[in-house]
Design a protein around this motif. Structure first.
Motif, short mmCIF file in Angstrom:
data_model
loop_
_atom_site.label_atom_id
_atom_site.label_comp_id
_atom_site.label_asym_id
_atom_site.label_seq_id
_atom_site.Cartn_x
_atom_site.Cartn_y
_atom_site.Cartn_z
N UNK A 175 14.50 -16.98 2.54
CA UNK A 175 13.11 -17.38 2.30
C UNK A 175 12.36 -17.93 3.52
N UNK A 184 8.10 -8.45 6.82
CA UNK A 184 8.47 -7.89 5.51
C UNK A 184 7.39 -8.15 4.48
N UNK A 188 5.31 -5.28 2.64
CA UNK A 188 5.39 -5.18 1.18
C UNK A 188 4.00 -5.01 0.59
N UNK B 139 9.75 -10.91 -3.40
CA UNK B 139 8.89 -10.36 -2.37
C UNK B 139 8.38 -8.97 -2.74
N UNK B 140 7.08 -8.73 -2.46
CA UNK B 140 6.53 -7.39 -2.65
C UNK B 140 6.24 -7.06 -4.10
N UNK B 144 3.98 -11.86 -6.61
CA UNK B 144 3.75 -12.49 -5.31
C UNK B 144 2.29 -12.36 -4.90
N UNK B 159 9.55 -16.48 -0.89
CA UNK B 159 9.77 -15.14 -1.42
C UNK B 159 11.20 -14.68 -1.19
N UNK B 160 11.74 -14.04 -2.21
CA UNK B 160 13.14 -13.62 -2.23
C UNK B 160 13.23 -12.10 -2.30
N UNK B 161 14.35 -11.57 -1.80
CA UNK B 161 14.56 -10.13 -1.82
C UNK B 161 14.75 -9.64 -3.26
#
Lengths: 244, 258
Positions: A175, A184, A188, B139-140, B144, B159-161
């Protein structure tokens, strides 16, 4: 190539770069401070000293940094109660701490091994000469062995610094908004994959060049006594003249 | 490995025919595999979940031969564009931002988003109520985007994967709240052991500006035959009861929405 996207995202990417450099710097300072005692323990003949150091170096060089990061961050999260009892949760709660902690532990392992090699490579003649002058133990290490070892280690260490700098790109997984983290997030949302990642790559490249430049300067300075003095300019002039 | 080989054969034999949606056509379907109950990998390593069952039903209805490819969420659209697979069936909401890059089928479900936090924390969902709080989000995701655009100036966004990592950090207390799809959060977290002490807070959010028109199947732009075949297949499984059977396997209510 959409240059507008690059211009728009530059402030965020640079903000991420600041965090990347901070984390690199902190981990290096802590890691180096740990590496010196570790290396000295490692070259000791006392098994109570060299065995723990050997185990430490073996573990941190033998496991991937990503696994160490997950272990400390998400693993730490599982032991919240125990960490709270020890008063350590305030640290482990923060992704920033977990990142610096794991990077420092990791680089300490590698740096200790570099220093161990360098200490072993200090010529015995120099140590004998120092002993003949009456130096022993701490004084011998402080004045002769460690300075010489640092000089021998600096090239390998500059590699380690560059590796660590690039390894910080992993911290976006826990994070932190470093350069890769911002890249990223922007990708995104905009899906401008090439533009953003090429910009990020170039920013990494610039800083890597800066790191190598600083090491080159330090190395040059530390090896002043090994260069011929004054004659360098004359020789070069002579060679240039002979070519014409 | 088996999956890889069959995928490779699929590419070799049918890669060039990807623009025509004929029966027996090989279609590679991309999903995330970390978003229970919609798509996840079980302890035997098998893909499971609502998305996967719907995807397989679509394939059966359209007469496709399908293989699944697992892909991290934030590389989902890039990998579709890079032709690593032909469709995205991963609970991806149909939003204007995504439509600039890819096309979508009609929706196959639509559920609102919600915040959740520790029981009794008494947060009010407003700019003032969430000031200074940290919120975990994948994330994405549309969640978010919604969070950044509406609460970005007052909350700290982590934010996390994957959504599962966001749950982990909420459970360990590193973040104060989470925001996600209400059904995913309910089944994937609140009803599990880790999420026992947590509850939804605040209203449901479904503003189409951020949340789009529900989840659809993503395809590359211009892949219209495939998209039309998928739309027909969705209508077919809605009509013949297959959809309801899958729906009832996972949920106690109809996730298709209005």
């Amino acid at each position: 190539m959409d240059f507008q996207v690059i211009i728009d995202s530059m402030p965020s990417l640079l903000e991420g770069m600041v965090l990347t450099i901070q984390i690199t710097f902190l981990s290096l300072v802590i890691g180096f401070a740990m590496a010196i005692p570790l290396a000295l323990m490692r070259v000791s003949k006392n098994p109570l000293l060299w065995m723990p150091a050997y185990g430490y170096i073996f573990f941190f060089r033998g496991t991937p940094l990503l696994v160490q990061l997950f272990l400390i961050y998400f693993g730490g999260g599982q032991f919240r109660e125990q960490l709270e009892m020890l008063g350590l949760w305030v640290f482990f709660r923060e992704a920033y701490f977990c990142a610096v902690f794991s990077l420092a532990l990791n680089t300490a392992g590698y740096t200790a091994e570099i220093l161990r090699g360098a200490i072993g490579a200090v010529p015995t003649g120099e140590i004998e000469a120092a002993k003949a002058c009456g130096m022993h133990g701490q004084l011998l290490y402080r004045r002769i062995v460690l300075p010489k070892a640092f000089r021998l280690a600096i090239q390998a260490y500059s590699n380690e610094v560059v590796f660590l700098f690039q390894a910080t790109s992993l911290v976006s997984i826990i994070t932190l908004m470093d350069l890769t983290g911002y890249a990223r997030v922007i990708v995104a949302r905009t899906f401008d994959i090439y533009e953003i990642y090429i910009t990020a790559a170039l920013l990494y490249l610039c800083v890597t060049y800066g790191i190598l430049y600083v090491f080159k300067k330090v190395e040059h300075r530390w090896s002043a006594h090994l260069r011929q003095r004054d004659t360098d300019d004359v020789d070069e002039a002579a060679i240039t003249a002979s070519m014409h | 490995m088996k999956k890889l080989i069959s995928a490779a054969i699929g590419v070799a034999m049918f890669g060039l025919a990807a623009n025509t949606a004929d029966a027996g056509m090989k279609v590679k379907m991309g999903t995330e595999g970390a978003y229970p109950p919609f798509n996840f990998t079980d302890d035997k390593g098998q893909l499971q979940g609502f998305d996967v069952d719907v995807g397989n039903a679509i394939c059966a209805a359209a007469g496709f031969e399908c293989t699944w490819v697992v892909q991290d969420w934030d590389g989902m659209i890039p990998a579709l564009l890079a032709k690593k697979y032909d469709t995205i069936i991963a609970s991806m909401s149909i939003t204007a931002e995504r439509k600039e890059k890819i096309d979508f089928s009609d929706k196959y479900y639509n559920t609102p988003a919600k915040f959740f936090a520790k029981k009794g924390s008494g947060f009010t969902v407003s700019e003032a109520g969430l000031k200074g709080k940290s919120v975990g989000v994948q994330r994405g995701t549309i969640h978010e985007n919604f969070l950044r655009d509406n609460f970005g100036t007052v909350v700290e966004i982590k934010s996390y994967a994957t959504q599962e990592e966001a749950y982990l950090d909420l459970a360990s207390g590193r973040v104060d709240l989470g925001i996600a799809d209400s059904v995913a959060a309910d089944d994937g977290f609140l009803k599990t052991d880790a999420g026992k002490g947590f509850e939804f807070v605040g209203p449901s959010f479904s503003d189409p500006k951020w949340f789009g028109d529900g989840a659809g199947v993503g395809v590359r732009k211009g892949d219209d035959k495939l998209r039309m075949a998928i739309n027909d297949a969705i209508k077919k499984i809605r009509a013949d009861g297959t959809y309801k059977k899958i729906n009832d396997k996972y949920f106690e209510f109809d996730v298709y929405g209005q």
